[in-house]
Enzyme design. Structure first.
Site, PDB file in Angstrom:
ATOM      1  N   ARG A  72       0.822  -1.213   0.000  1.00  0.00           N
ATOM      2  CA  ARG A  72       0.000   0.000   0.000  1.00  0.00           C
ATOM      3  C   ARG A  72       0.854   1.260   0.000  1.00  0.00           C
ATOM      4  O   ARG A  72       1.964   1.282   0.527  1.00  0.00           O
ATOM      5  CB  ARG A  72      -0.974   0.003   1.165  1.00  0.00           C
ATOM      6  CG  ARG A  72      -0.359  -0.056   2.531  1.00  0.00           C
ATOM      7  CD  ARG A  72      -1.453   0.018   3.567  1.00  0.00           C
ATOM      8  NE  ARG A  72      -0.960  -0.296   4.893  1.00  0.00           N
ATOM      9  CZ  ARG A  72      -1.616  -0.040   6.005  1.00  0.00           C
ATOM     10  NH1 ARG A  72      -2.799   0.541   5.959  1.00  0.00           N
ATOM     11  NH2 ARG A  72      -1.108  -0.354   7.167  1.00  0.00           N
TER      12      ARG A  72
ATOM     13  N   VAL B 243       1.595 -13.511   3.066  1.00  0.00           N
ATOM     14  CA  VAL B 243       1.904 -12.182   3.630  1.00  0.00           C
ATOM     15  C   VAL B 243       1.193 -11.075   2.843  1.00  0.00           C
ATOM     16  O   VAL B 243       0.942  -9.985   3.346  1.00  0.00           O
ATOM     17  CB  VAL B 243       3.430 -11.923   3.593  1.00  0.00           C
ATOM     18  CG1 VAL B 243       3.790 -10.642   4.324  1.00  0.00           C
ATOM     19  CG2 VAL B 243       4.194 -13.098   4.184  1.00  0.00           C
TER      20      VAL B 243
ATOM     21  N   HIS C 182      -6.402  -8.415   9.776  1.00  0.00           N
ATOM     22  CA  HIS C 182      -5.166  -7.613   9.729  1.00  0.00           C
ATOM     23  C   HIS C 182      -5.465  -6.287   9.025  1.00  0.00           C
ATOM     24  O   HIS C 182      -4.940  -5.996   7.954  1.00  0.00           O
ATOM     25  CB  HIS C 182      -4.095  -8.407   8.984  1.00  0.00           C
ATOM     26  CG  HIS C 182      -2.745  -7.768   8.965  1.00  0.00           C
ATOM     27  ND1 HIS C 182      -2.106  -7.312  10.089  1.00  0.00           N
ATOM     28  CD2 HIS C 182      -1.898  -7.511   7.933  1.00  0.00           C
ATOM     29  CE1 HIS C 182      -0.927  -6.814   9.741  1.00  0.00           C
ATOM     30  NE2 HIS C 182      -0.783  -6.907   8.439  1.00  0.00           N
TER      31      HIS C 182
HETATM   32  N1  APR Z   1       5.548 -13.242  -8.887  1.00  0.00           N
HETATM   33  C1  APR Z   1       6.629 -13.016  -8.114  1.00  0.00           C
HETATM   34  N2  APR Z   1       6.895 -11.824  -7.551  1.00  0.00           N
HETATM   35  C2  APR Z   1       6.047 -10.826  -7.797  1.00  0.00           C
HETATM   36  C3  APR Z   1       4.888 -10.990  -8.587  1.00  0.00           C
HETATM   37  C4  APR Z   1       4.653 -12.283  -9.143  1.00  0.00           C
HETATM   38  N3  APR Z   1       3.597 -12.525  -9.910  1.00  0.00           N
HETATM   39  N4  APR Z   1       4.252  -9.807  -8.633  1.00  0.00           N
HETATM   40  C5  APR Z   1       4.949  -8.942  -7.893  1.00  0.00           C
HETATM   41  N5  APR Z   1       6.039  -9.535  -7.392  1.00  0.00           N
HETATM   42  C6  APR Z   1       7.098  -8.975  -6.561  1.00  0.00           C
HETATM   43  C7  APR Z   1       7.486  -7.558  -6.973  1.00  0.00           C
HETATM   44  O1  APR Z   1       8.330  -7.571  -8.113  1.00  0.00           O
HETATM   45  C8  APR Z   1       8.182  -7.049  -5.720  1.00  0.00           C
HETATM   46  O2  APR Z   1       9.581  -7.251  -5.764  1.00  0.00           O
HETATM   47  O3  APR Z   1       6.672  -8.813  -5.210  1.00  0.00           O
HETATM   48  C9  APR Z   1       7.566  -7.887  -4.593  1.00  0.00           C
HETATM   49  C10 APR Z   1       6.795  -7.062  -3.586  1.00  0.00           C
HETATM   50  O4  APR Z   1       7.705  -6.279  -2.933  1.00  0.00           O
HETATM   51  P1  APR Z   1       7.431  -4.741  -2.518  1.00  0.00           P
HETATM   52  O5  APR Z   1       6.777  -4.046  -3.650  1.00  0.00           O
HETATM   53  O6  APR Z   1       8.682  -4.206  -1.926  1.00  0.00           O
HETATM   54  O7  APR Z   1       6.294  -4.926  -1.382  1.00  0.00           O
HETATM   55  P2  APR Z   1       6.503  -5.276   0.161  1.00  0.00           P
HETATM   56  O8  APR Z   1       6.544  -4.040   0.948  1.00  0.00           O
HETATM   57  O9  APR Z   1       7.617  -6.265   0.302  1.00  0.00           O
HETATM   58  O10 APR Z   1       5.121  -5.963   0.471  1.00  0.00           O
HETATM   59  C11 APR Z   1       4.745  -7.187  -0.135  1.00  0.00           C
HETATM   60  O11 APR Z   1       3.308  -7.859   1.640  1.00  0.00           O
HETATM   61  O12 APR Z   1       2.760  -6.655   3.527  1.00  0.00           O
HETATM   62  C12 APR Z   1       2.343  -7.052   2.262  1.00  0.00           C
HETATM   63  O13 APR Z   1       0.916  -5.236   1.535  1.00  0.00           O
HETATM   64  C13 APR Z   1       2.141  -5.867   1.355  1.00  0.00           C
HETATM   65  O14 APR Z   1       1.063  -7.089  -0.359  1.00  0.00           O
HETATM   66  C14 APR Z   1       2.286  -6.489   0.017  1.00  0.00           C
HETATM   67  C15 APR Z   1       3.342  -7.568   0.273  1.00  0.00           C
END
Ligand code: APR
Length: 311
Positions: free
Chosen positions: A85, A121, A178
């Site tokens: 988010r 997560v 959550h």
């Molecule tokens: N397959 C693999 N990885 C993916 C895919 C997919 N189809 N789609 C997105 N990703 C990867 C993105 O490339 C990115 O590196 O997921 C990662 C998400 O990382 P961030 O954008 O840094 O997000 P983050 O803060 O780590 O949160 C991840 O957890 O707490 C929850 O709300 C949050 O849904 C979010 C998740």
């Protein structure tokens, strides 16, 4: 990477996935496979973490990949893939985008590690856990979500800071959804070494701590214009350790309910015993009247979100 050490796959090499990998490697829980859709990202993150090993004193292997074949035979799979988010956004607003991502990831990882324990997560957490549970066909014991471990460590932290006591001496749990609005911090059972916090602070101060706990994630997002990752990573590490070391830790997790707490066909946070089998038991604890009301409202809000899931 075949060997005696357990394999832990983390899907999503973003901030939360990388923080989880960091904590897990430093506690030497097993070899770590970081997977992401972005080419180069998980490989770079993995190399960076691996190169900390000689100084930090860990020997586990950390590998980054875009190929799910490398995840085969994992003992624990953590799914953080998705969009986080932005400031001002609620976790619930992510449902459409993240549902497609979580479904695709589950279809890739589950057949390659059919005996693993899966920890979801991606937000909105309760809806994504429900979706993953349905898509995976796994028993609920082996697929559940991170919520209470994180919300509870935040609640404990704020209580300890308010009371001026050690972070370790405060015990408290957060159950329910959550989300800022619907999480249920269990103030009635929060305690310092067994002494109820109500004996140590006024009702007003306790209410203020509860309110801050609800907004703990939002507070961080507003401050740094990005969502939290260090405490989420630590919470994931604790859950992974409970499974791999069969610790029987009591940690609230988002799990499919089948009659417990009078609820059915919904995933929401409740206290569980986490061990080698995953969720080995669901603990049905006594709630105060107010907590009971809040828990029902929390389940109702989660059901509304489930109705918004794409078919
Ligand atoms: N397959 C693999 N990885 C993916 C895919 C997919 N189809 N789609 C997105 N990703 C990867 C993105 O490339 C990115 O590196 O997921 C990662 C998400 O990382 P961030 O954008 O840094 O997000 P983050 O803060 O780590 O949160 C991840 O957890 O707490 C929850 O709300 C949050 O849904 C979010 C998740």
């Amino acid at each position: 990477m075949a060997g005696a050490r357990p394999k832990i796959t983390i899907v999503g090499a973003g901030t939360v996935g990388t923080a989880a990998a960091h904590w897990i490697a430093s506690r030497q829980l097993g070899d770590v496979v970081l997977v992401d859709i972005v080419e180069g990202l998980p490989q770079g993150k993995a190399l960076d973490l691996q190169q900390a090993g000689p100084i930090a004193g860990f020997d586990v292997r950390v590998v980054g990949t875009n190929d799910y074949a490398d995840t085969t035979g994992s003992r624990v799979v953590i799914v953080t893939a998705g969009v986080p988010r932005k400031p001002g956004m609620t976790r619930e607003e992510l449902v459409g985008t993240n549902a497609g991502i979580v479904r695709a990831v589950v279809e890739q990882v589950v057949p390659r590690s059919p005996d693993a324990v899966f920890i979801i997560v991606t937000n909105p957490l309760d809806a994504m856990t429900y979706l993953a549970y349905r898509v995976s066909g796994l028993p609920r014991e082996r697929l559940f979500g991170l919520s209470g471990a994180l919300d509870s460590t935040r609640f404990r932290t704020f209580l300890a800071l308010e009371l001026g006591v050690s972070l370790q001496d405060v015990q408290a749990m957060v159950i329910g959804a959550h989300t800022d609005k619907d999480m249920v911090p269990l103030a009635s059972s929060a305690n310092v070494r067994g002494v109820p916090v109500s004996q140590l602070m006024s009702a007003e101060r306790l209410q203020a701590v509860v309110a801050r706990t609800r907004r703990a994630g939002a507070e961080i997002t507003e401050l740094m214009k990005a969502s939290a990752f260090t405490a989420p990573g630590a919470a994931l590490c604790a859950m992974t350790e409970a499974v791999l070391r069969d610790q029987k830790r009591v940690i609230p997790c988002c799990v499919y309910l089948d009659g417990e707490y009078g609820e059915r066909d919904v995933c929401v946070g409740v206290p569980v015993v986490l061990g080698a089998g995953g969720v080995e038991r669901i603990l049905e604890v006594a709630l105060s009247e107010e907590e009971e009301r809040a828990f029902r409202a929390s389940v109702a809000a989660t059901r509304e979100l489930l109705a918004a899931l794409p078919a």
